[in-house]
Design an enzyme around this catalytic site. Structure first.
Site, PDB file in Angstrom:
ATOM      1  N   GLU A 172       1.090  -1.236   0.249  1.00 27.19           N
ATOM      2  CA  GLU A 172       0.272  -0.123  -0.219  1.00 27.19           C
ATOM      3  C   GLU A 172       1.094   1.348  -0.525  1.00 27.19           C
ATOM      4  O   GLU A 172       1.870   1.400   0.921  1.00 27.19           O
ATOM      5  CB  GLU A 172      -1.095  -0.093   1.324  1.00 27.19           C
ATOM      6  CG  GLU A 172      -1.386   1.233   1.785  1.00 27.19           C
ATOM      7  CD  GLU A 172      -3.330   0.754   2.367  1.00 27.19           C
ATOM      8  OE1 GLU A 172      -3.570  -0.688   2.446  1.00 27.19           O
ATOM      9  OE2 GLU A 172      -3.792   1.673   2.559  1.00 27.19           O
ATOM     10  N   GLU A 295     -10.491   4.446   9.513  1.00 26.80           N
ATOM     11  CA  GLU A 295     -10.737   4.240   7.663  1.00 26.80           C
ATOM     12  C   GLU A 295     -11.340   2.780   6.961  1.00 26.80           C
ATOM     13  O   GLU A 295     -10.661   1.829   6.759  1.00 26.80           O
ATOM     14  CB  GLU A 295      -9.153   4.338   7.097  1.00 26.80           C
ATOM     15  CG  GLU A 295      -8.902   5.447   7.269  1.00 26.80           C
ATOM     16  CD  GLU A 295      -7.282   5.861   6.083  1.00 26.80           C
ATOM     17  OE1 GLU A 295      -6.974   4.432   6.181  1.00 26.80           O
ATOM     18  OE2 GLU A 295      -7.017   7.439   5.912  1.00 26.80           O
ATOM     19  N   ASP A 374      -2.540  13.967   7.231  1.00 24.89           N
ATOM     20  CA  ASP A 374      -2.323  12.589   6.856  1.00 24.89           C
ATOM     21  C   ASP A 374      -1.708  13.251   5.292  1.00 24.89           C
ATOM     22  O   ASP A 374      -1.449  13.289   4.318  1.00 24.89           O
ATOM     23  CB  ASP A 374      -3.623  12.290   6.379  1.00 24.89           C
ATOM     24  CG  ASP A 374      -3.634  11.227   5.441  1.00 24.89           C
ATOM     25  OD1 ASP A 374      -2.130  10.250   5.697  1.00 24.89           O
ATOM     26  OD2 ASP A 374      -4.301  10.632   4.857  1.00 24.89           O
ATOM     27  N   GLU A 402       4.275   9.466  -0.349  1.00 28.04           N
ATOM     28  CA  GLU A 402       2.585   9.077  -0.963  1.00 28.04           C
ATOM     29  C   GLU A 402       1.679  10.637  -0.969  1.00 28.04           C
ATOM     30  O   GLU A 402       1.401  10.447  -2.780  1.00 28.04           O
ATOM     31  CB  GLU A 402       2.067   8.535   0.421  1.00 28.04           C
ATOM     32  CG  GLU A 402       0.309   8.748   0.069  1.00 28.04           C
ATOM     33  CD  GLU A 402      -0.136   7.958   1.151  1.00 28.04           C
ATOM     34  OE1 GLU A 402       0.117   7.859   2.729  1.00 28.04           O
ATOM     35  OE2 GLU A 402      -1.619   8.296   1.253  1.00 28.04           O
ATOM     36  N   GLU A 520       5.881  21.912  -3.080  1.00 29.81           N
ATOM     37  CA  GLU A 520       5.061  23.198  -2.330  1.00 29.81           C
ATOM     38  C   GLU A 520       4.810  23.733  -2.942  1.00 29.81           C
ATOM     39  O   GLU A 520       3.289  23.922  -3.384  1.00 29.81           O
ATOM     40  CB  GLU A 520       5.418  23.227  -0.819  1.00 29.81           C
ATOM     41  CG  GLU A 520       3.837  24.254  -0.540  1.00 29.81           C
ATOM     42  CD  GLU A 520       4.657  24.657   0.971  1.00 29.81           C
ATOM     43  OE1 GLU A 520       5.905  25.420   0.726  1.00 29.81           O
ATOM     44  OE2 GLU A 520       4.342  24.678   1.973  1.00 29.81           O
TER      45      GLU A 520
HETATM   46  C1  GCU Z   1      -3.017   7.746   4.407  1.00 25.49           C
HETATM   47  C2  GCU Z   1      -3.050   6.210   3.379  1.00 25.49           C
HETATM   48  C3  GCU Z   1      -3.810   5.121   3.130  1.00 25.49           C
HETATM   49  C4  GCU Z   1      -3.138   4.905   5.018  1.00 25.49           C
HETATM   50  C5  GCU Z   1      -3.184   5.613   6.144  1.00 25.49           C
HETATM   51  C6  GCU Z   1      -3.558   5.347   7.041  1.00 25.49           C
HETATM   52  O1  GCU Z   1      -4.810   7.617   4.354  1.00 25.49           O
HETATM   53  O2  GCU Z   1      -3.345   6.904   2.048  1.00 25.49           O
HETATM   54  O3  GCU Z   1      -3.636   4.642   2.567  1.00 25.49           O
HETATM   55  O4  GCU Z   1      -4.062   3.332   4.698  1.00 25.49           O
HETATM   56  O5  GCU Z   1      -2.842   6.843   5.637  1.00 25.49           O
HETATM   57  O6  GCU Z   1      -2.094   6.103   7.814  1.00 25.49           O
HETATM   58  O7  GCU Z   1      -3.282   4.190   8.107  1.00 25.49           O
END
Ligand code: GCU
Length: 840
Positions: A172, A295, A374, A402, A520
């Protein structure tokens, strides 16, 4: 002859630079020509192969062989003079008698003393001795051959990395190929790369690793995978890197229990069992990482238990084994409602955690992302750092980029991390730097530190972009000592990774230090966040995706105004979550730092900044400036040709050219979006005007090419491009033609095309039937970035042919051949007059 050629080939291979060795190349150092000042032997005070001291002995021999070209014998003998002795303080004193040098050593610390013929590398523990050996090697590899003697102790005990690897081998938010740990649901057989990674980590003093995704699967806990975990721990142990795992909170239910309530006795005994099983195979396991109630992940709130109840359940089962529980503070509701002016995701961490302060067991560490939301290009420090004086805390950083270009863009992150670490929260109006909070010093906590999400993959150079390795290196250095200087760290890294040539050091330093401000500038400034596809892959521009969803990364942009009002007086109250002095600073628009203006305030586009520019004009200008800086990295890098090995020179050049093109996509998408929304003209009349472009849809289309509307519209020039939609029929090719309307001269010709992840379409461009260039849509092979399968801001790509002689009226033709879903999409052709500094 053949034999001679083979010999030459093997020499070339032996010196090939593919980035796999990172900063541990041990290249021959000019100053090390004479070996007279080198001790005659290495004495490693432990012969057990799994011991970091044994590893240190091996590493010293290897490093010295590379740097001095001399193989030193290793023994555990008793010679005192002309030797490098490496071991723990206890072993040294046993062997050679008491020493006064070690009394100030802390856990994992070391004493390094370099004298002409005598080098002493003494660790408080075995790991410390290995760290000292790497430190010594780093000195001599940079040609620092003089004598010195010092003690080095860590700022904090927890210096971990997190890997978001899934059991199926995907990662991920990983941008450097699949997992080195897992494949097809189990741990891979060949752990060579895992051992090499552990060596890299040890060399930057990282002592723990979480090997699987925070979005964890219960299957990790089956017996096959526990065996696999033990194998991983076995190969990392000689480097002093302790292994830990992320847990899925609902695992008991996945294994057949009716509940995963953390206070239920059957659940507790299930976790106890599993934990005992794991520790019987991995007695030195670091511990657990837990993402709960975030999430969509399960957690204790399902049973009306607190997050502390959840964390402490793990803490209690891990405690007898010395395990630590890293409990993530990344808990928030992702179904917020933007029509509620006071809803604010940035408030979530404090709301969820502040009342739990003091309720966590002493082996729990609350792991807090650096910013309030985030991993954005700029965020204020998370206010939660100020609210947990009675809890252990750690900061969570991201080495994997990311939201910061996914290693397709160069962004050196240490300056950003430094701003966070040095930020003074002024808790109770006393000095309270974040780095002193997480180290435990400020609130007198026994534990604390940092974790960085790294996500290395099977790519030879670990992170995809050779230059991205500076971030991993800097992370380790700052985790050990946050007071170090971002530029000095960078220059050590350059000198170890590439060369000690001053021009190489100066150029890569310049590029790297410009990179975060540039990124930035072209992705979202004034604290508006990285204006990307918030619900998607977080790579390319998509400013409209920020709003009108439940994720709460809102900009609240309308036709007149922009920004989140986070004041207490009129907004979400988030500014008030900071300690008094900081809260006052953010509450007041005059004292809010301008780079966070739109994070804390909702203002009209015409709001004047200190520079005298309006917010919107600042947006326009910054996006142009940022893209220009990104373009300048290309000639800067090219100036190093001949000073670097060819492979890494070419690899980096490819990515810098890519970044330069993609920065233009960012610039245009964001500027067009706000230009349309606000209807405010760019004072310099650049936005929306592209006099040197020829739109593909405006050319004569033939074959399979048809106009296609681009979504989001601002990601396409004029919102429209062309593509071949039926790529598997006879119409799988197409071409566009027009006559060149520009004056005769020499031009750099850029072609903006779409390279999507499925298919490898091909294109060619010609002038009067003379081919100028051809290329293939294979970025999915070359960049390793997250896949995007449609024509948008993630896939819009530029290729440029330099210095082409053009006559007015020449017949320009671009031909495309689709492949599968990739329809050889084409947006525009731009003619940039050579030497005129035209921006289009
Ligand atoms: C971000 C990220 C996710 C990840 C999440 C986390 O939102 O996009 O892929 O799972 O952070 O840190 O848990």
């Amino acid at each position: 002859m053949m034999r001679f050629l083979l010999f030459l080939a093997s020499l070339a291979l032996a010196t090939a630079e593919d980035g796999s060795k990172a900063w541990l190349r041990y290249a021959r150092v000019a100053q090390a020509n004479s070996t007279s000042s080198l001790p005659a032997s290495i004495i490693a005070l432990n012969t057990t192969k799994s011991s970091p001291v044994y590893t240190a002995g091996q590493e010293l021999a290897k490093g010295i062989q590379g740097i001095f070209g001399k193989r030193l014998p290793i023994s555990n003998g008793t010679a005192k003079t002309s030797s490098i002795i490496v071991g723990t303080a206890a072993a040294y004193e046993r062997e050679f008698g008491n020493s006064s040098h070690f009394s100030d050593l802390k856990e994992d610390g070391f004493w390094l003393s370099i004298d002409v013929e005598s080098v002493r590398i003494i660790g408080q523990n075995e790991r410390g001795a290995l760290y000292g050996a790497f430190e010594y090697l780093s000195h001599i590899a940079q040609g620092r051959l003089g004598g010195t003697s010092f003690i080095s102790n860590p700022n904090s005990p927890i210096r971990w990395v997190n890997e978001w690897d899934n059991l199926d081998g995907t990662i991920e938010r990983g941008y450097a190929g699949p997992s080195i740990f897992f494949k097809n649901g189990v741990v891979v057989d060949d752990l060579t790369r895992v051992a090499e990674y552990a060596r890299l980590l040890a060399s930057i003093k990282i002592n723990g690793i979480i090997i699987n995704n925070v979005n964890a699967k219960a299957e990790l806990l089956n017996s096959t995978n526990i065996e696999g975990l033990a194998r991983i721990a076995d190969v990392m142990r000689p480097f002093g890197v302790q292994v830990g795992i992320s847990l899925n909170f609902a695992s008991p239910q996945s294994f057949g229990l009716k509940t995963f309530d953390p206070l239920d006795t059957s659940v507790i005994s299930w976790w106890n069992n599993v934990t005992n099983q794991i520790y019987s195979r991995v007695p030195d396991m670091a511990g657990y990482l837990v993402k709960a109630n975030s999430e969509g992940q399960p957690g204790p709130l399902t049973y009306n238990r607190t997050l502390a109840d959840g964390a402490n359940m793990f803490a209690k089962v891990a405690k007898p084994h010395g395990g630590i529980v890293m409990f993530r503070a990344f808990v928030y509701d992702n179904h917020l409602n933007e029509s509620h002016w006071k809803d604010d995701r940035a408030n979530a961490a404090v709301e969820f955690f502040k009342d739990l302060d003091g309720k966590f067991d002493d082996n729990v560490v609350v792991q807090i992302k650096y910013g309030a939301i985030d991993f954005q290009v700029r965020e204020p420090v998370s206010p939660l750092f100020a609210h947990l004086p009675n809890s252990n805390t750690a900061i969570e950083l991201q080495v994997t980029q990311e939201y910061l270009g996914q290693q397709a863009h160069l962004v050196y992150l240490a300056p950003m991390w430094k701003e966070t670490l040095e930020f003074d929260m002024r808790v109770d109006s006393k000095p309270s730097k974040v780095q002193d909070i997480i180290s435990g010093q400020r609130f007198k906590r026994p534990l604390g530190g940092s974790a960085a999400v790294v996500n290395v993959g099977t790519d030879t150079n670990w992170l995809g972009h050779h230059l991205a390795l500076s971030n991993l290196y800097a992370y380790g250095r700052l985790a050990w000592n946050p007071s170090e200087d971002a530029k000095e760290i960078l220059q050590d890294w350059i000198s170890l990774t590439f060369s000690q040539d001053q021009k190489v050091i100066d150029t890569i330093t310049k590029m790297s230090l410009l990179s975060w401000p540039a990124y930035e500038n072209y992705t979202g400034n004034l604290g508006i966040q990285t204006l990307t596809d918030i619900t998607g892959n977080h790579f390319g521009p998509n400013p409209r995706a920020m709003d009108n969803n439940g994720w709460g990364q809102w900009t609240r942009a309308d036709s007149l105004s922009i920004g989140m009002d986070r004041t207490v007086s009129n907004g979400t109250g988030n500014a008030g979550q900071y300690p008094k002095e900081i809260a006052e600073m953010y509450e007041n628009i005059e004292t809010t730092p301008e780079d966070l203006l739109l994070w804390f305030h909702h203002v009209p586009y015409t709001q004047k900044l200190k520079s005298g520019k309006t917010v919107i004009q600042h947006f326009y200008d910054s996006h142009y400036a940022g893209a220009e800086t990104a373009a300048s990295f290309v000639p800067m890098w090219e100036s190093l040709k001949g000073k670097l090995d060819e492979q890494r020179y070419n690899d980096v050049l490819f990515r810098q050219i890519y970044q330069a093109g993609h920065a233009v996509v960012w610039r245009d998408a964001i500027n067009n979006f706000y230009h349309n929304l606000s209807s405010i003209e760019d004072e310099q009349k650049r936005v929306g005007r592209h006099p040197w472009r020829i739109e593909a849809e405006g050319m004569q289309l033939s074959g399979g090419y048809v106009p296609v509307h681009i979504e989001p519209p601002e990601a396409g020039s004029n919102s429209t491009a062309i593509a071949i939609l039926a790529t598997n029929s006879t119409a799988s090719t197409g071409s566009v033609t027009t006559t060149v309307p520009f004056e005769s001269g020499t031009y750099d010709i850029g072609i903006q095309y779409f390279d999507i992840s499925s298919g490898r379409a091909s294109w060619s461009i010609s002038l009067n039937n003379q081919t100028v260039g051809q290329w293939i849509g294979n970025l999915e092979d070359k960049l390793g970035k997250a896949a995007a399968d449609s024509m948008n801001g993630h896939t819009s790509t530029r290729i440029t042919f330099l210095g082409v002689k053009v006559q007015k009226g020449d017949m320009l033709r671009v031909t495309g051949k689709g492949d599968g879903k990739e329809g050889a999409g084409l947006d525009y052709v731009v003619f940039l007059p050579k030497g005129k500094m035209v921006i289009d």
